[in-house]
Design an enzyme around this catalytic site. Structure first.
Site, PDB file in Angstrom:
ATOM      1  N   ASP A  79       5.835  10.365  12.270  1.00 22.76           N
ATOM      2  CA  ASP A  79       7.240  10.230  11.855  1.00 22.76           C
ATOM      3  C   ASP A  79       7.414  10.024  10.360  1.00 22.76           C
ATOM      4  OD1 ASP A  79       5.970   7.747  12.438  1.00 22.76           O
ATOM      5  OD2 ASP A  79       7.891   6.719  12.560  1.00 22.76           O
ATOM      6  N   GLU A 136       6.087   5.608  14.644  1.00 27.48           N
ATOM      7  CA  GLU A 136       5.317   4.435  14.203  1.00 27.48           C
ATOM      8  C   GLU A 136       6.208   3.466  13.464  1.00 27.48           C
ATOM      9  OE1 GLU A 136       3.448   1.585  11.988  1.00 27.48           O
ATOM     10  OE2 GLU A 136       4.415   3.215  10.937  1.00 27.48           O
ATOM     11  N   GLU A 137       7.145   4.000  12.651  1.00 26.35           N
ATOM     12  CA  GLU A 137       7.905   3.148  11.727  1.00 26.35           C
ATOM     13  C   GLU A 137       8.765   2.105  12.425  1.00 26.35           C
ATOM     14  OE1 GLU A 137       7.359   2.952   8.676  1.00 26.35           O
ATOM     15  OE2 GLU A 137       6.427   4.839   8.085  1.00 26.35           O
ATOM     16  N   ARG A 176     -11.457  -4.931   8.300  1.00 26.19           N
ATOM     17  CA  ARG A 176     -11.999  -6.268   8.560  1.00 26.19           C
ATOM     18  C   ARG A 176     -12.022  -6.505  10.068  1.00 26.19           C
ATOM     19  NH1 ARG A 176      -9.368 -10.898   8.933  1.00 26.19           N
ATOM     20  NH2 ARG A 176     -10.372 -11.818   7.120  1.00 26.19           N
TER      21      ARG A 176
HETATM   22 ZN   LIG Z   1       5.485   3.207   6.962  1.00 28.17          ZN
HETATM   23 ZN   LIG Z   2       2.652   4.415   7.802  1.00 27.33          ZN
END
Ligand SMILES: [Zn+2]
Ligand SMILES: [Zn+2]
Length: 387
Positions: A79, A136-137, A176
């Site tokens: 996205d 994702e955002e 990590r």
């Molecule tokens: Zn982002």
């Molecule tokens: Zn991103």
């Protein structure tokens, strides 16, 4: 670089072309229809088994090699963001008010590059699942794909993700073990008081005063209730009332944002908030509703996949930090890593010009010179895990 996935430079040219195609045609979360179609066509062309509309607009490519039942998943996000691009290069966004300002165009191109390369390789034994996730955002795409049965359907053993970091040297990698990225929770507090005449406050209940009590009391959570070694942020970012110049408001709405670097702290903050709100409601004898939603949980990298990812990165780069500091931003990959052992890798996008601008700014751009290092990391990881 010890492995060379592109001796004649053709893969790099292809990845650049795909990236520019994505960059010029950005789509917001759950609207990645053209992006998904483009990806599905390429994966099909290379002989992968392709699943579309997984968790909305998600695309999954499956590459089965040899007899092993081992299966690793590699994830890219698709996205773009509601930002008006100010870059002037020829592949700038053609869509008003929408741009790839987080480098997901590059993440897709790198993963496609790895799929293209691996489709022809014979020294891989097992299954690679290429995940192209939507949205994702807003922290919604990973869960949508998981709810669609993605992880069980392909018996995924481990899951890996990657994100570019502007201002970090090109070719450098870091990750990590344990907590890597903070959680982000959004809250909404609705106060239903009584309001009244501005000259006769004793006859009503002022929603602003009630809200101000809450805003103040919330400041004590981080300063007095949370272990100083566990950093956290509680911010009220909106305070809206229905009052007028001479009318005390009867209703107020507070919204805000909570960041935490471990689940325990996040849960403690929510519990303290609830107690404060109940206390203020009873003090003023008003109704207050409280909603708290963790859109992004913490990214927690499991020990073994992190070791695997670090070893794979060291095969392609001599700048690999295996114990990088915790990041305050959030990532939807967290949901994959919460459901399967996983590791999220960060890689440098370079320091200069648009490559060094922060993510989510109107003049940011993914660095084409990061495509080969990123795709090489994916190939290195697959060969190492499925040899
Ligand atoms: Zn982002
Ligand atoms: Zn991103």
């Amino acid at each position: 670089m010890r492995i060379n996935i592109d001796p004649d430079g053709r893969l790099n040219e292809s990845m650049k072309a795909w990236r520019h195609q994505f960059h010029a045609n950005p789509e917001l979360g759950f609207e990645e229809h053209q992006t998904a179609k483009f990806i599905a066509e390429l994966l099909t062309q290379w002989g992968l088994e392709v699943h579309q509309n997984v968790g909305g607009t998600g695309v999954v490519g499956v590459l089965k090699k040899g007899k092993s039942s081992r299966c690793i998943a590699l994830r890219a996000d698709m996205d773009a963001l509601p930002i008006e691009e100010i870059n002037q290069f020829d592949y700038r966004s053609k869509t008003t008010g929408c741009m790839h300002a987080c480098g997901h165009d590059g993440h897709m191109a790198m993963l496609l590059g790895a799929a293209r390369y691996l489709a022809d390789q014979v020294d891989v034994n097992g299954t690679v699942v290429f995940i192209f996730q939507p949205n994702e955002e807003n922290g919604k795409g990973a869960t949508a794909m998981i709810d669609d049965g993605l992880l069980e359907q392909h018996n995924i053993d481990e899951v890996y993700g990657i994100h570019n970091i502007p201002g970090m040297p090109l070719g450098a990698f870091e990750t990590r073990t344990g907590i890597q990225c903070a959680s982000e929770s959004l809250f909404e507090i609705r106060i239903a008081a009584r309001g009244g005449h501005a000259a006769m406050p004793h006859k009503g209940v002022d929603a602003i005063l009630v809200g101000a009590n809450i805003v103040n009391a919330l400041q004590y959570i981080v300063s007095r209730r949370i272990d100083p070694a566990q950093s956290a942020v509680v911010s009220v970012t909106e305070f809206i009332s229905d009052g007028r110049r001479n009318i005390l408001p009867g209703n107020a709405l507070l919204r805000g944002d909570v960041r935490a670097i471990n689940p325990q702290t996040r849960q403690q903050i929510e519990a303290h908030m609830r107690r404060i709100i109940e206390g203020v409601a009873s003090t003023h004898d008003v109704e207050i509703s409280f909603e708290f939603e963790s859109a992004f949980i913490e990214v927690i990298n499991a020990a073994v996949p992190t070791k695997n990812a670090v070893t794979a990165a060291r095969a392609v780069s001599n700048q690999v930090d295996s114990d990088a500091p915790i990041k305050t931003f959030s990532e939807d990959f967290a949901h994959f890593a919460a459901n399967r052992p996983g590791c999220f890798m960060l890689m440098g996008n370079g320091l200069d010009g648009s490559h060094g601008q922060p993510l989510h700014t109107a003049d940011y751009d993914f660095n084409d010179d990061a495509l080969i290092p990123g795709a090489s990391f994916w190939v290195s990881l697959v060969r190492q895990q499925l040899n």
